[in-house]
Enzyme design. Sequence first.
Site, PDB file in Angstrom:
ATOM      1  CG  HIS A 107      45.798  37.183  41.688  1.00 43.45           C
ATOM      2  ND1 HIS A 107      46.293  38.389  41.246  1.00 43.45           N
ATOM      3  CD2 HIS A 107      44.845  37.484  42.616  1.00 43.45           C
ATOM      4  CE1 HIS A 107      45.657  39.372  41.870  1.00 43.45           C
ATOM      5  NE2 HIS A 107      44.788  38.855  42.704  1.00 43.45           N
ATOM      6  CG  ASP A 156      51.345  35.849  39.142  1.00 44.31           C
ATOM      7  OD1 ASP A 156      50.555  34.930  38.867  1.00 44.31           O
ATOM      8  OD2 ASP A 156      50.966  36.935  39.629  1.00 44.31           O
ATOM      9  CG  HIS A 159      46.058  36.762  36.701  1.00 42.99           C
ATOM     10  ND1 HIS A 159      47.372  36.353  36.745  1.00 42.99           N
ATOM     11  CD2 HIS A 159      45.918  37.677  37.702  1.00 42.99           C
ATOM     12  CE1 HIS A 159      48.000  37.002  37.702  1.00 42.99           C
ATOM     13  NE2 HIS A 159      47.141  37.815  38.301  1.00 42.99           N
ATOM     14  CG  HIS A 172      55.121  39.707  39.199  1.00 37.48           C
ATOM     15  ND1 HIS A 172      54.432  40.870  38.931  1.00 37.48           N
ATOM     16  CD2 HIS A 172      54.245  38.890  39.822  1.00 37.48           C
ATOM     17  CE1 HIS A 172      53.200  40.765  39.379  1.00 37.48           C
ATOM     18  NE2 HIS A 172      53.050  39.560  39.929  1.00 37.48           N
ATOM     19  CG  HIS A 174      50.765  43.453  38.116  1.00 39.80           C
ATOM     20  ND1 HIS A 174      51.550  44.449  38.659  1.00 39.80           N
ATOM     21  CD2 HIS A 174      50.220  42.791  39.167  1.00 39.80           C
ATOM     22  CE1 HIS A 174      51.491  44.382  39.977  1.00 39.80           C
ATOM     23  NE2 HIS A 174      50.694  43.380  40.307  1.00 39.80           N
TER      24      HIS A 174
END
Length: 308
Positions: free
Chosen positions: A236, A52, A162, A54, A113
Amino acid sequence: MTLNLDLALEQLYRGELLSELTVKEICERLKETMIYQPNVQVVQAPVTVVGDIHGQLYDLLELFRVGGRPPHINYLFLGNYVDRGFQSVETITLLACLKLRYPSRIHLLRGCHESRIITQVYGFYSECIRKYGSSSVWRYFTEMFDHLPLAAVVNNSIFCVHGGLSSSINTLDHIRVLNRFREVPGEGAQMELLWADPDEKSTGFKVNSRGVPTFGPDTVDKFLKTNNLEHIARGHQVCLDGFQVSCGGKLSTIWSAPNFNNTVGNVAAIMEVSESGEKYYNTFLAAPESERIDPPPNSIKEVPDYYL
């Protein structure tokens, strides 16, 4: 319009926004490219697997300093490019441009996401409106997200996804025939691939107290044996050390957003897979404060927390 990817990448590496028309063109071209790609990508090592991100742009740039900048390194990203961080727009735009510029060296999978519903809650939607004055850029990207592949196999031995395993998926062929060109559904195989977590204290497939699907070590053993694979790599979940190896050494969780949410203080990691299939977990810290420009506190909207 004429799209100059090298010029766009120069701007993005400086942390600059591209014009709305340029972003639209990038997303349209990516959709045209990815519509012909299979749900399960075939990737050859050596490759660096990334968890990730983000929206932590400056930490992504730090990752490239540690692991090597494309196209010199072959990268496989496991999803969750946006939300939470301050530069989700710049982050996903950079990765999209890299995918267009170096299509055989950059591999992008879909995370939980990369979704219309989730991005309206966790920051990407409001960031697009704040930076571009409308939701158009958010719409361009979320339509592109529908085209992202769901999984990959490295060297015919490492299954990359993921989230994790699904109770309705026994073989890679089951993933290959899923219809991925849609919003992530609220239930079923695609949702579980993007949302499931391993639970070493459990067996089989269950749903935990937070409503998250889980899978036990026995399901990992069965999936690997059925598909003649050796390992599972997934993202994740936040890992304080950047990575965690579980399920008897057969599953790796990789987290590539250091000091997540500017509060956790965690280390980040990438998993470097050699040509022979050996795995090396390369850890790194957040980019120095002198190299990042974060927005003022009054521009940041608080969002719910489900990671911690």
